[in-house]
Enzyme design. Structure first.
Site: not given
Length: 310
Positions: A12-13, A15, A17, A109-111, A138, A142, A165, A167, A181, A211
């Site tokens: 995912g280079h 993206g 992150v 993800s925090s979700c 999603y 994760k 991580p 947001n 987002h 948030r």
């Protein structure tokens, strides 16, 4: 620990992150880094992923590849979000095991946490309640990534760790008004309103939700730190420990972009989770803390937004 000569694969280079992790590795003089674009390697294709690992034999893997988006995108493309993410993480984690990768870092993800999880959210809140409905597919994907890393650790002794991580925002973000987002969507909305001399900007929801936001290069710094210093089975939260209401965030973005009109909140639109703050005390106790404050980070993010939209 990673040595400068070790081969490192960043999935995912391109993206937000992944590109930040690449910047961090370059800054630290790690030059033996491999990556492939999605056109060169479909990470949903198990055979293709296995072939890539067999030929490249990376020693370390940063698993930052994912299909991600905001509330609307998550709620609209529910099948894409669960299928793509399950396939990507399963293929990379299994190929890492087969090819004896020394260490893998999976980014979640925090979700993953229940919608009504006690705040701030500790790692032990995982799977203790119902997820937020809008991004459930999603989140389930994760959570599966975390459990894959734990299972491969338990059965095969793999040093596969997971970081969750908060947001994120910053360089390389997606600024699509519908599929992004909250920070990139608001930066674009306020910027365009300023250019058009609009008298007001409309913001989704009541403005009340709280948030936490982290600049993406801080996350990359945390990932590098964890790859060097963290080997525990239990996943770890990566956050700033600070929160802000969406209303105050909108006011801050208004200031950063120079928009001087009114801000109106559309209460017919969903707020999402009422509060999301990570408890990052475990990471902080290891000696790592974020450096970028929100206002400075927003200024930098706005700079990159304008540069990419010239």
């Amino acid at each position: 620990m990673m040595d400068k000569q070790d081969k490192i694969y960043v999935a995912g280079h391109r993206g937000m992150v992944g590109s930040a992790i690449l910047r961090k590795l370059k800054e630290q003089d790690f030059s033996n880094v491999v990556f492939r674009s999605s056109a060169e390697l479909d990470l949903r294709d198990q055979h293709a992923v296995n072939s890539f690992f067999e030929s490249e034999k990376p020693a370390f893997v940063f698993l930052a590849a994912a299909k991600a988006g905001g509330i609307l995108a998550n709620n609209t493309y529910r099948a894409n979000f669960i299928y793509d993410n399950l396939m990507i993480e399963s293929n990379i984690i299994h190929a890492s095991y087969l090819n004896k990768v020394k260490k893998l870092l999976f980014l979640g993800s925090s979700c993953i946490y229940p919608k009504m999880a006690p705040q701030p959210m500790k790692e032990d809140a995982l799977l203790t309640g119902l997820l937020e409905k809008t991004n459930e597919p999603y989140a389930v994907a994760k959570i599966t990534g975390i459990k894959l890393c734990e299972a491969y650790h338990d059965q095969y002794g793999c040093n596969f760790i997971s970081a969750m991580p908060t947001n994120l925002y910053g360089q390389g973000d997606n600024y699509h008004l519908q599929n992004s987002h909250v920070i990139p969507a608001l930066l674009r909305k306020f910027h365009e309103a300023k250019l058009a001399n609009k008298s007001f900007v409309e913001v989704w929801g009541s403005g009340a939700p709280l948030r936490e936001f982290m600049y993406v290069d801080d996350l990359a710094d945390a990932c590098f730190f964890l790859m060097q210093h963290y080997d525990e089975r239990l996943f770890i939260n990566v956050g700033t420990g600070e929160e802000i209401s969406i209303k105050d965030l909108a006011l801050l973005i208004s200031e950063v972009t120079g928009f001087t009109g009114e801000i109106k909140f559309d209460t017919t639109k969903p707020d999402g989770t009422p509060r999301k703050l990570m408890d990052s005390s475990r990471l902080h106790s290891l000696g790592w803390k974020s450096k970028m404050n929100l206002k400075e980070g927003l200024k930098i993010a706005y700079h990159y937004f304008r540069e990419s939209n010239k």
